[in-house]
Design a protein around this motif. Structure first.
Motif, PDB file in Angstrom:
ATOM      1  N   LYS A   1      -7.947 -16.477   4.235  1.00 48.77           N
ATOM      2  CA  LYS A   1      -8.300 -15.129   3.761  1.00 48.77           C
ATOM      3  C   LYS A   1      -9.375 -14.511   4.649  1.00 48.77           C
ATOM      4  N   GLY A   2     -10.369 -15.348   5.011  1.00 46.96           N
ATOM      5  CA  GLY A   2     -11.452 -14.857   5.868  1.00 46.96           C
ATOM      6  C   GLY A   2     -10.951 -14.469   7.244  1.00 46.96           C
ATOM      7  N   ARG A   3     -10.073 -15.293   7.825  1.00 48.32           N
ATOM      8  CA  ARG A   3      -9.519 -14.972   9.156  1.00 48.32           C
ATOM      9  C   ARG A   3      -8.690 -13.699   9.100  1.00 48.32           C
ATOM     10  N   MET A   4      -7.982 -13.523   7.992  1.00 46.91           N
ATOM     11  CA  MET A   4      -7.148 -12.321   7.836  1.00 46.91           C
ATOM     12  C   MET A   4      -8.028 -11.070   7.827  1.00 46.91           C
ATOM     13  N   ARG A   5      -9.181 -11.168   7.142  1.00 39.06           N
ATOM     14  CA  ARG A   5     -10.103 -10.026   7.107  1.00 39.06           C
ATOM     15  C   ARG A   5     -10.710  -9.765   8.481  1.00 39.06           C
ATOM     16  N   ARG A   6     -11.115 -10.849   9.161  1.00 33.36           N
ATOM     17  CA  ARG A   6     -11.761 -10.706  10.476  1.00 33.36           C
ATOM     18  C   ARG A   6     -10.826 -10.110  11.526  1.00 33.36           C
ATOM     19  N   GLU A   7      -9.551 -10.501  11.461  1.00 34.87           N
ATOM     20  CA  GLU A   7      -8.570 -10.005  12.439  1.00 34.87           C
ATOM     21  C   GLU A   7      -8.036  -8.625  12.071  1.00 34.87           C
ATOM     22  N   GLY A   8      -8.393  -8.147  10.866  1.00 35.71           N
ATOM     23  CA  GLY A   8      -7.923  -6.815  10.453  1.00 35.71           C
ATOM     24  C   GLY A   8      -6.446  -6.782  10.112  1.00 35.71           C
ATOM     25  N   ALA A   9      -5.875  -7.962   9.784  1.00 30.20           N
ATOM     26  CA  ALA A   9      -4.450  -8.023   9.421  1.00 30.20           C
ATOM     27  C   ALA A   9      -4.296  -7.634   7.961  1.00 30.20           C
ATOM     28  N   LYS A  10      -3.491  -6.638   7.714  1.00 30.16           N
ATOM     29  CA  LYS A  10      -3.266  -6.183   6.345  1.00 30.16           C
ATOM     30  C   LYS A  10      -1.805  -6.327   5.985  1.00 30.16           C
ATOM     31  N   LYS A  11      -1.572  -6.626   4.724  1.00 30.40           N
ATOM     32  CA  LYS A  11      -0.189  -6.777   4.271  1.00 30.40           C
ATOM     33  C   LYS A  11       0.540  -5.448   4.441  1.00 30.40           C
ATOM     34  N   GLU A  12       1.686  -5.524   5.074  1.00 28.02           N
ATOM     35  CA  GLU A  12       2.449  -4.304   5.333  1.00 28.02           C
ATOM     36  C   GLU A  12       2.870  -3.664   4.024  1.00 28.02           C
ATOM     37  N   VAL A  13       2.622  -2.360   3.926  1.00 32.77           N
ATOM     38  CA  VAL A  13       2.941  -1.632   2.697  1.00 32.77           C
ATOM     39  C   VAL A  13       4.447  -1.485   2.567  1.00 32.77           C
ATOM     40  N   GLY A  14       4.942  -1.770   1.380  1.00 28.85           N
ATOM     41  CA  GLY A  14       6.386  -1.635   1.136  1.00 28.85           C
ATOM     42  C   GLY A  14       6.787  -0.177   1.046  1.00 28.85           C
ATOM     43  N   CYS A  15       7.953   0.136   1.543  1.00 30.06           N
ATOM     44  CA  CYS A  15       8.452   1.510   1.437  1.00 30.06           C
ATOM     45  C   CYS A  15       9.965   1.490   1.297  1.00 30.06           C
ATOM     46  N   SER A  16      10.493   2.566   0.745  1.00 27.65           N
ATOM     47  CA  SER A  16      11.942   2.688   0.601  1.00 27.65           C
ATOM     48  C   SER A  16      12.332   4.124   0.914  1.00 27.65           C
ATOM     49  N   THR A  17      13.574   4.313   1.277  1.00 18.23           N
ATOM     50  CA  THR A  17      14.057   5.661   1.586  1.00 18.23           C
ATOM     51  C   THR A  17      15.323   5.937   0.775  1.00 18.23           C
ATOM     52  N   ILE A  18      15.530   7.216   0.506  1.00 20.70           N
ATOM     53  CA  ILE A  18      16.748   7.640  -0.181  1.00 20.70           C
ATOM     54  C   ILE A  18      17.211   8.942   0.448  1.00 20.70           C
ATOM     55  N   GLU A  19      18.504   9.106   0.596  1.00 18.76           N
ATOM     56  CA  GLU A  19      19.064  10.310   1.208  1.00 18.76           C
ATOM     57  C   GLU A  19      19.592  11.228   0.119  1.00 18.76           C
TER      58      GLU A  19
END
Length: 626
Positions: free
Chosen positions: A560-578
């Motif tokens: 968790k600490g390394r993730m914060r230090r490296e600035g890695a964030k969980k990719e935000v989920g998204c969806s699309t509809i036409e």
């Protein structure tokens, strides 16, 4: 660079007013022409279809005026432009039956017509036949065309033969001829010949300098080309554009920008080259600034910007610009536009728009292009419409390896592994040779289908087709072995492959270790994987979960600490509809959507309805709008 974006041939060809120069003499005699000759002359000044040209030819034959050289020349030229296959054949038949085959203007037109449809060998053969069997006398226009044909064919002996004829005819000092010969030797890579010719020219134009510079650039002599460019007494747009193009191909965006800003005037090629250069360099925002600032845009400019958005993973912007092209201009999308926009449609799953593009392709007969057909197969497959992809593939009359590759890969990503391998076998039985992309699709199919033995078999058989496995093929096989639990075999493959391992392969192996809960193997590659992809949130999350399962809480906190230090964030989920041809994107946790309140209110009502606490139609909210 975008297809057909820069065509240096136009800067080194002889003047296009050749036809006007010759036919002006005939126009002076129009007063003694018959009424039917004048009528044909007027008709041939227009842009005509092949069918119309055939009717004009029939009119000339009926009235016995087919020997009018001016009319015959214009008719031959028009036929070659109207249809590159049937048109040029008919044009050549008319020429062969003509009684005026020693007329220089007529012969030049036929030579140039063959050249115009890339029948370079035919141009050379015709020239030799004319010398052998007629009293034809070549002139500067003849040799300008022939030297271009030799340069296109890259046949040095033919070029030397033409140069010899130029000397015999006393045309070596002609500006157009000597410039075209400099260009020809530049294409051959014979820069000593090109430079000697250039130095001996009694006069030089900016086009002559551009031809010499182009030769040096083709040979990779950037320093000499820069020196010649700096020495040019008068720099024209063609020379600037050529140097900008060379800098961009080298990836030297700063030098290209400096030259672009120094140009006294710019044309659409200058702007479009820079737009494509910025897109290739990943600077799409700067490319868009230039695109918006362009005083005039053509279809190449639009294609470059749309393609740039697609290459830089901005499909939404690509579709917005595509809609703007349709609604705000009179330009019609061509095959390049279609190939540029279809990946964006595939990424967003905009199937309605994809269907519209398919119908447009049929209507405009763009489906004759293998690139367009391949892009359509790929689009349908990535949108999950594998049945449509296969149906369209079956309709394609002329297939090539890329079309087969698109279908194999489409079946693979849609989980139809066995069908993908069947198509691969059919491809081979039809005589198509597999290439590296084909084998990547085959390995991907085995990966998606969990066919370990099949995957290993086809990986080993690549050498049978004269193919050397690339790092992508090794990565695919590592992933297949890892997903199937063959971690030891996957680890051995990584250690023995002839390439430096990359982040993709390491993260793939790390995830496989996570699925198998093999902490020991995961820790062997953990450090290197994080060093290669410190931004990859998936690595940290997988390691955190693996340590948590093993109740190694201190390691969980460390990750968790390394993730914060490296600035890695969980990719935000998204969806699309036409909806109605427009693609709407929804991002998890989004608070700034224009209809955010209505969306959340609707979700609350739907939740209540699913719990049986409310009817599906509420008076409190306009559900019909959604």
């Amino acid at each position: 660079m975008p297809q057909c974006l820069i065509n240096w041939e136009k800067y080194i060809s002889y003047p296009e007013h050749q036809i006007i120069d010759y036919s002006m003499n005939d126009r002076k005699t129009l007063g003694i022409w018959s009424a039917i000759e004048r009528k044909c002359h007027v008709l041939l000044q227009q842009r005509n279809s092949k069918a119309t040209l055939l009717r004009i030819h029939a009119m000339m034959l009926r009235n016995a005026i087919e020997n009018n050289v001016s009319l015959l020349t214009k008719l031959i030229s028009s036929f070659s432009v109207s249809d590159p296959v049937a048109g040029i054949t008919h044009a050549r038949r008319m020429f062969d039956r003509s009684r005026q085959k020693d007329e220089t203007f007529l012969c030049n037109t036929m030579i140039k017509s063959h050249m115009g449809v890339a029948q370079f060998a035919e141009s050379i053969l015709l020239y030799r036949d004319l010398l052998r069997h007629t009293s034809f006398e070549p002139d500067n226009y003849t040799f300008s065309s022939l030297s271009k044909c030799c340069g296109a064919r890259l046949v040095l002996l033919e070029g030397l033969e033409i140069h010899n004829h130029v000397l015999k005819c006393g045309l070596a000092s002609n500006l157009f001829v000597s410039t075209s010969l400099v260009d020809m030797y530049g294409k051959f890579g014979e820069m000593a010949f090109a430079r000697k010719l250039f130095d001996e020219m009694p006069q030089r134009s900016p086009v002559s300098w551009t031809a010499l510079i182009g030769g040096y650039l083709k040979c990779g002599c950037m320093g000499i080309a820069e020196g010649r460019f700096d020495a040019m007494p008068e720099k024209d747009i063609g020379a600037f554009n050529m140097m900008i193009d060379a800098y961009l191909k080298k990836g030297d965006i700063l030098s290209a920008q400096r030259l672009f800003e120094a140009m006294p005037e710019r044309d659409v090629i200058s702007w479009t080259s820079m737009i494509d250069g910025y897109c290739s360099n990943g600077n799409v925002s700067e490319a868009r600034v230039l695109f918006d600032a362009m005083p005039e845009r053509n279809l190449f400019s639009w294609n470059a910007m749309i393609g740039g958005y697609c290459r830089n993973k901005q499909p939404q912007e690509a579709l917005k610009l595509f809609h703007e092209l349709q609604m705000g201009t009179t330009l019609e999308p061509d095959g390049v536009t279609v190939v540029s926009v279809l990946p964006a449609i595939a990424d967003l799953g905009a199937l309605d728009l994809g269907n519209w593009v398919h119908q447009y392709v049929k209507r405009k007969k763009l489906d004759r292009s293998s690139n367009v057909c391949t892009a359509l197969v790929d689009m349908y497959a990535k949108c999950g419409e594998i049945a449509k992809a296969r149906e369209f593939f079956d309709e394609v009359k002329v297939k090539d390896s890329s079309s087969w590759n698109a279908l194999i890969n489409g079946l693979a990503v849609n989980g139809s592994a066995k069908e993908a391998l069947e198509v691969f076998e059919k491809m081979k039985s039809k005589g198509y040779e597999p290439n590296e992309i084909t084998m990547l699709g085959v390995l991907s199919a085995c990966n998606h289908g969990g066919l370990v033995e099949e995957g290993k078999k086809w990986f080993l058989e690549m050498e049978k087709y004269g193919l050397t496995p690339q790092i992508e093929h090794y990565g695919c096989l590592v992933d297949l072995l890892g997903r199937s639990g063959c971690l030891e075999e996957a680890e051995n493959l990584i250690e023995t492959m002839p390439y430096e391992v990359n982040g993709i392969i390491l993260s793939s192996f790390l995830f496989a270790c996570g699925y198998a809960k093999d902490v020991t193997r995961a820790e062997k590659v953990k450090k290197k994987a994080i060093e290669m992809e410190p931004w990859n949130d998936g690595i940290y999350i997988m390691l955190r979960n693996m340590y948590a399962t093993d109740k190694r809480w201190s390691d969980v906190e460390d990750i968790k600490g390394r993730m914060r230090r490296e600035g890695a964030k969980k990719e935000v989920g998204c969806s699309t509809i036409e909806v109605n041809g427009m693609v709407c994107e929804f991002v998890a946790g989004d608070k700034i959507h224009a209809q955010c309140e209505e969306i959340h209110l609707l979700l609350e009502h739907l939740l209540l309805y699913m719990r049986g606490l409310e009817t599906p139609y509420s008076n409190d909210i306009g559900l019909a709008e959604f």
